[in-house]
Design a protein around this motif. Structure first.
Motif, PDB file in Angstrom:
ATOM      1  N   ILE A 226       0.862  -1.187   0.000  1.00  0.00           N
ATOM      2  CA  ILE A 226       0.000   0.000   0.000  1.00  0.00           C
ATOM      3  C   ILE A 226       0.893   1.230   0.000  1.00  0.00           C
ATOM      4  N   LEU A 227       0.535   2.222  -0.800  1.00  0.00           N
ATOM      5  CA  LEU A 227       1.270   3.488  -0.842  1.00  0.00           C
ATOM      6  C   LEU A 227       0.498   4.512  -0.012  1.00  0.00           C
ATOM      7  N   ILE A 228       1.154   5.104   0.980  1.00  0.00           N
ATOM      8  CA  ILE A 228       0.497   6.078   1.849  1.00  0.00           C
ATOM      9  C   ILE A 228       1.323   7.355   1.846  1.00  0.00           C
ATOM     10  N   ASP A 229       0.828   8.350   1.117  1.00  0.00           N
ATOM     11  CA  ASP A 229       1.559   9.613   0.940  1.00  0.00           C
ATOM     12  C   ASP A 229       0.561  10.675   0.508  1.00  0.00           C
ATOM     13  N   ASP A 230       0.646  11.867   1.081  1.00  0.00           N
ATOM     14  CA  ASP A 230      -0.307  12.921   0.718  1.00  0.00           C
ATOM     15  C   ASP A 230       0.066  13.619  -0.582  1.00  0.00           C
ATOM     16  N   GLU A 231       1.234  13.298  -1.149  1.00  0.00           N
ATOM     17  CA  GLU A 231       1.653  13.907  -2.409  1.00  0.00           C
ATOM     18  C   GLU A 231       1.399  12.938  -3.566  1.00  0.00           C
ATOM     19  N   PRO A 232       0.465  13.260  -4.462  1.00  0.00           N
ATOM     20  CA  PRO A 232       0.179  12.379  -5.609  1.00  0.00           C
ATOM     21  C   PRO A 232       1.420  12.089  -6.451  1.00  0.00           C
ATOM     22  N   LEU A 233       2.270  13.108  -6.647  1.00  0.00           N
ATOM     23  CA  LEU A 233       3.472  12.912  -7.462  1.00  0.00           C
ATOM     24  C   LEU A 233       4.402  11.888  -6.829  1.00  0.00           C
ATOM     25  N   ALA A 234       4.529  11.940  -5.511  1.00  0.00           N
ATOM     26  CA  ALA A 234       5.391  10.979  -4.810  1.00  0.00           C
ATOM     27  C   ALA A 234       4.855   9.559  -4.980  1.00  0.00           C
ATOM     28  N   ARG A 235       3.523   9.409  -4.907  1.00  0.00           N
ATOM     29  CA  ARG A 235       2.934   8.079  -5.116  1.00  0.00           C
ATOM     30  C   ARG A 235       3.157   7.618  -6.549  1.00  0.00           C
ATOM     31  N   ASP A 236       3.035   8.539  -7.503  1.00  0.00           N
ATOM     32  CA  ASP A 236       3.236   8.188  -8.909  1.00  0.00           C
ATOM     33  C   ASP A 236       4.666   7.702  -9.165  1.00  0.00           C
TER      34      ASP A 236
ATOM     35  N   GLU B 121       7.159  -8.668  -8.681  1.00  0.00           N
ATOM     36  CA  GLU B 121       6.815  -9.453  -7.490  1.00  0.00           C
ATOM     37  C   GLU B 121       6.017  -8.639  -6.465  1.00  0.00           C
ATOM     38  N   ILE B 122       5.869  -7.320  -6.724  1.00  0.00           N
ATOM     39  CA  ILE B 122       5.157  -6.459  -5.780  1.00  0.00           C
ATOM     40  C   ILE B 122       3.869  -5.941  -6.417  1.00  0.00           C
ATOM     41  N   GLU B 123       2.751  -6.164  -5.738  1.00  0.00           N
ATOM     42  CA  GLU B 123       1.435  -5.740  -6.222  1.00  0.00           C
ATOM     43  C   GLU B 123       0.892  -4.610  -5.345  1.00  0.00           C
ATOM     44  N   ILE B 124       0.490  -3.517  -5.973  1.00  0.00           N
ATOM     45  CA  ILE B 124      -0.113  -2.394  -5.246  1.00  0.00           C
ATOM     46  C   ILE B 124      -1.598  -2.687  -5.061  1.00  0.00           C
ATOM     47  N   VAL B 125      -2.039  -2.770  -3.813  1.00  0.00           N
ATOM     48  CA  VAL B 125      -3.445  -3.090  -3.545  1.00  0.00           C
ATOM     49  C   VAL B 125      -4.254  -1.862  -3.137  1.00  0.00           C
ATOM     50  N   ALA B 126      -3.563  -0.767  -2.786  1.00  0.00           N
ATOM     51  CA  ALA B 126      -4.290   0.452  -2.415  1.00  0.00           C
ATOM     52  C   ALA B 126      -3.339   1.642  -2.392  1.00  0.00           C
ATOM     53  N   GLU B 127      -3.931   2.840  -2.584  1.00  0.00           N
ATOM     54  CA  GLU B 127      -3.213   4.102  -2.434  1.00  0.00           C
ATOM     55  C   GLU B 127      -3.988   4.971  -1.454  1.00  0.00           C
ATOM     56  N   CYS B 128      -3.269   5.664  -0.580  1.00  0.00           N
ATOM     57  CA  CYS B 128      -3.922   6.486   0.440  1.00  0.00           C
ATOM     58  C   CYS B 128      -3.213   7.834   0.541  1.00  0.00           C
ATOM     59  N   CYS B 129      -3.995   8.883   0.827  1.00  0.00           N
ATOM     60  CA  CYS B 129      -3.440  10.229   0.873  1.00  0.00           C
ATOM     61  C   CYS B 129      -3.243  10.755   2.295  1.00  0.00           C
ATOM     62  N   ASP B 130      -3.610   9.984   3.314  1.00  0.00           N
ATOM     63  CA  ASP B 130      -3.349  10.398   4.690  1.00  0.00           C
ATOM     64  C   ASP B 130      -3.359   9.175   5.611  1.00  0.00           C
ATOM     65  N   GLY B 131      -3.034   9.414   6.871  1.00  0.00           N
ATOM     66  CA  GLY B 131      -2.922   8.316   7.821  1.00  0.00           C
ATOM     67  C   GLY B 131      -4.229   7.638   8.147  1.00  0.00           C
ATOM     68  N   PHE B 132      -5.334   8.395   8.125  1.00  0.00           N
ATOM     69  CA  PHE B 132      -6.638   7.800   8.400  1.00  0.00           C
ATOM     70  C   PHE B 132      -6.992   6.778   7.321  1.00  0.00           C
ATOM     71  N   GLU B 133      -6.816   7.183   6.061  1.00  0.00           N
ATOM     72  CA  GLU B 133      -7.079   6.256   4.959  1.00  0.00           C
ATOM     73  C   GLU B 133      -6.120   5.076   5.025  1.00  0.00           C
ATOM     74  N   GLY B 134      -4.867   5.352   5.371  1.00  0.00           N
ATOM     75  CA  GLY B 134      -3.873   4.302   5.442  1.00  0.00           C
ATOM     76  C   GLY B 134      -4.224   3.250   6.476  1.00  0.00           C
ATOM     77  N   LEU B 135      -4.683   3.698   7.632  1.00  0.00           N
ATOM     78  CA  LEU B 135      -5.049   2.761   8.698  1.00  0.00           C
ATOM     79  C   LEU B 135      -6.204   1.863   8.262  1.00  0.00           C
ATOM     80  N   LYS B 136      -7.200   2.454   7.608  1.00  0.00           N
ATOM     81  CA  LYS B 136      -8.332   1.672   7.115  1.00  0.00           C
ATOM     82  C   LYS B 136      -7.883   0.649   6.065  1.00  0.00           C
ATOM     83  N   ALA B 137      -7.013   1.095   5.145  1.00  0.00           N
ATOM     84  CA  ALA B 137      -6.562   0.215   4.069  1.00  0.00           C
ATOM     85  C   ALA B 137      -5.721  -0.946   4.605  1.00  0.00           C
ATOM     86  N   ILE B 138      -4.898  -0.667   5.607  1.00  0.00           N
ATOM     87  CA  ILE B 138      -4.079  -1.732   6.192  1.00  0.00           C
ATOM     88  C   ILE B 138      -4.966  -2.760   6.888  1.00  0.00           C
ATOM     89  N   THR B 139      -5.980  -2.270   7.590  1.00  0.00           N
ATOM     90  CA  THR B 139      -6.912  -3.173   8.265  1.00  0.00           C
ATOM     91  C   THR B 139      -7.662  -4.041   7.262  1.00  0.00           C
TER      92      THR B 139
END
Length: 244
Positions: A5-15, A26-44
């Protein structure tokens, strides 16, 4: 396949991370998040093997988010600042990527990944090191009933040891943090918070009265009408802090 999961508030950094990951099948991106709240939900939800985590984000920092994760994945931190964090990563063998992220540095971090997966003790060491910095000790982030609460330290009346947790008594009620009293004694401002007993740390601003209970035994009264015991060592520290 390593799920990430990519967790970063900067879209360019995620790109950029996505672009670099295109060379690592060998690495699959399953979610992208722009803040810690979204990140916590996605990890769960996704329970990834790895996360790319920004440190400086709005709402809560990457460190604060990671503290709330029960089953921590492997972490590659990304940062544009925080030199203290870089030192912690180097010491504790948890990798980081300094923005702007260099491709060769990124590939080197990925090569380290097999040895880093599920090394939770390293992540905990980095969190503890980060917590000793000024950026992390002016608030406490907790999770209660699935809701994240940001508590300014000034709102804490006292802290109490409670088995494997520390109970934070605040103006909004009680909250629990899976930390030790020693951790809070180190991280909270020593000019504002005093450990008066092995089980209690108080906010000096809450003190209204100190009384002798019996020979060499004192108690302190807080503004919330709570009486707390004071040990001999705690009494010495409390008197010094109050200038008595």
């Amino acid at each position: 396949m390593i799920r990430t999961i990519l967790i970063d508030d900067e879209p360019l950094a995620r790109d950029i991370v996505k672009y670099y990951l295109s060379d690592h099948a060998e690495i699959e991106i399953v979610a992208e998040c722009c803040d810690g709240f979204e990140g916590l939900k996605a990890i769960t939800l996704h329970k990834p093997d790895l996360i790319f985590l920004d440190i400086q984000m709005p709402k809560i920092s990457g460190f604060e988010m990671l503290e709330l994760v029960d089953d921590k994945p492997a972490v590659i931190f990304t940062t544009a600042f925080d030199e203290y964090a870089i030192k912690a990563f180097e010491v504790n063998a948890v990798d980081y990527l300094l923005k702007p992220i260099d491709k060769s540095r990124f590939d080197a971090a990925i090569k380290k990944l097999p040895a880093k997966l599920n090394q939770k003790e390293n992540t905990e060491a980095v969190l503890n090191a980060a917590a000793l910095t000024p950026a992390q000790n002016n608030r406490v982030v907790v999770k209660k009933d699935g809701v994240i609460k940001i508590i300014p330290v000034a709102d804490i009346n006292y802290l109490e040891a409670d088995d494997d947790y520390v109970k934070l008594s605040t103006i909004d009620g009680a909250f629990y943090k899976n930390k030790t009293m020693a951790y809070f004694e180190q991280t909270l401002d020593a000019g504002q918070f005093i450990r008066i007993h092995r089980s209690y740390i108080i906010n000096l601003a809450q003190v209204t009265k100190i009384e002798l209970k019996e020979k060499d035994s004192y108690v302190v009264l807080l503004k919330s009408d709570i009486w707390l015991p004071v040990s001999k060592t705690g009494y010495v520290k409390l008197k010094a802090a109050l200038g008595l």
